[in-house]
Design a protein around this motif. Structure first.
Motif, PDB file in Angstrom:
ATOM      1  N   UNK A  69       0.827  -1.368   0.033  1.00 20.29           N
ATOM      2  CA  UNK A  69       0.077  -0.017   0.081  1.00 20.29           C
ATOM      3  C   UNK A  69       0.861   1.244  -0.048  1.00 20.29           C
ATOM      4  N   UNK A  70       1.847   1.202   0.821  1.00 24.37           N
ATOM      5  CA  UNK A  70       2.763   2.494   0.863  1.00 24.37           C
ATOM      6  C   UNK A  70       3.441   2.788  -0.503  1.00 24.37           C
ATOM      7  N   UNK A  71       4.143   1.374  -1.133  1.00 22.03           N
ATOM      8  CA  UNK A  71       4.869   1.519  -2.289  1.00 22.03           C
ATOM      9  C   UNK A  71       3.688   2.102  -3.464  1.00 22.03           C
ATOM     10  N   UNK A  72       2.338   1.659  -3.607  1.00 21.81           N
ATOM     11  CA  UNK A  72       1.480   1.976  -4.334  1.00 21.81           C
ATOM     12  C   UNK A  72       1.125   3.640  -4.202  1.00 21.81           C
ATOM     13  N   UNK A  73       0.911   4.237  -2.956  1.00 24.52           N
ATOM     14  CA  UNK A  73       0.925   5.484  -2.694  1.00 24.52           C
ATOM     15  C   UNK A  73       1.941   6.220  -3.169  1.00 24.52           C
ATOM     16  N   UNK A  74       3.369   5.723  -3.086  1.00 32.96           N
ATOM     17  CA  UNK A  74       4.477   6.779  -3.596  1.00 32.96           C
ATOM     18  C   UNK A  74       4.460   6.635  -4.932  1.00 32.96           C
ATOM     19  N   UNK A  75       3.958   5.530  -5.781  1.00 34.67           N
ATOM     20  CA  UNK A  75       4.006   5.474  -7.186  1.00 34.67           C
ATOM     21  C   UNK A  75       2.993   6.166  -7.699  1.00 34.67           C
ATOM     22  N   UNK A  76       1.731   6.331  -7.070  1.00 36.51           N
ATOM     23  CA  UNK A  76       0.658   7.361  -7.527  1.00 36.51           C
ATOM     24  C   UNK A  76       1.127   8.661  -7.425  1.00 36.51           C
ATOM     25  N   UNK A  77       1.613   9.146  -6.265  1.00 35.84           N
ATOM     26  CA  UNK A  77       2.234  10.448  -5.995  1.00 35.84           C
ATOM     27  C   UNK A  77       3.266  10.863  -6.903  1.00 35.84           C
ATOM     28  N   UNK A  78       4.165   9.951  -7.260  1.00 41.85           N
ATOM     29  CA  UNK A  78       5.213  10.207  -8.386  1.00 41.85           C
ATOM     30  C   UNK A  78       4.678  10.338  -9.548  1.00 41.85           C
ATOM     31  N   UNK A  79       3.658   9.738 -10.114  1.00 43.63           N
ATOM     32  CA  UNK A  79       2.873   9.763 -11.357  1.00 43.63           C
ATOM     33  C   UNK A  79       2.208  11.055 -11.453  1.00 43.63           C
ATOM     34  N   UNK A  80       1.689  11.443 -10.526  1.00 47.98           N
ATOM     35  CA  UNK A  80       0.569  12.648 -10.733  1.00 47.98           C
ATOM     36  C   UNK A  80       1.653  13.784 -10.456  1.00 47.98           C
ATOM     37  N   UNK A  81       2.692  13.899  -9.867  1.00 49.98           N
ATOM     38  CA  UNK A  81       3.494  15.059  -9.922  1.00 49.98           C
ATOM     39  C   UNK A  81       4.229  15.124 -11.118  1.00 49.98           C
ATOM     40  N   UNK A  82       4.505  14.023 -11.776  1.00 46.54           N
ATOM     41  CA  UNK A  82       5.185  14.064 -13.386  1.00 46.54           C
ATOM     42  C   UNK A  82       4.502  14.707 -14.447  1.00 46.54           C
ATOM     43  N   UNK A  83       3.074  14.754 -14.119  1.00 41.62           N
ATOM     44  CA  UNK A  83       2.089  15.467 -15.163  1.00 41.62           C
ATOM     45  C   UNK A  83       1.898  16.836 -14.844  1.00 41.62           C
ATOM     46  N   UNK A  84       2.390  17.440 -13.771  1.00 43.44           N
ATOM     47  CA  UNK A  84       2.195  18.790 -13.565  1.00 43.44           C
ATOM     48  C   UNK A  84       2.840  19.613 -14.488  1.00 43.44           C
TER      49      UNK A  84
END
Length: 84
Positions: A69-84
């Protein structure tokens, strides 16, 4: 067996069960999951898990789910930030 005194004494002398070794608490953290290799011996892993108690398996599973769950959260956050 109690009818034969010699046999019963022999039985008592050599049938003493050896005490079970104390179980070591399983410590599961980020490092343990990061070091899992894809090409590991699955049969050996199964044998190791069969040696664990039910409570140890539950603890391991909960920690594994938490790590995922922590790794998924980290991955989702990094994907979101890369689209900014």
């Amino acid at each position: 067996m109690k009818n034969n005194k010699e046999l019963y004494e022999y039985y008592l002398k050599y049938s003493k069960k050896t005490p079970k070794p104390l179980r070591v608490k399983i410590k599961v953290g980020d490092l343990d999951f990061k070091n899992i290799k894809l090409d590991r011996d699955i049969e050996r892993v199964k044998r190791r898990y069969l040696q664990l108690t039910k409570n140890e398996l539950v603890e391991l599973l909960v920690n594994a789910e938490q790590y995922i769950a922590e790794q998924n959260q980290t991955w989702i956050k990094s994907q979101f930030e890369s689209f900014k």
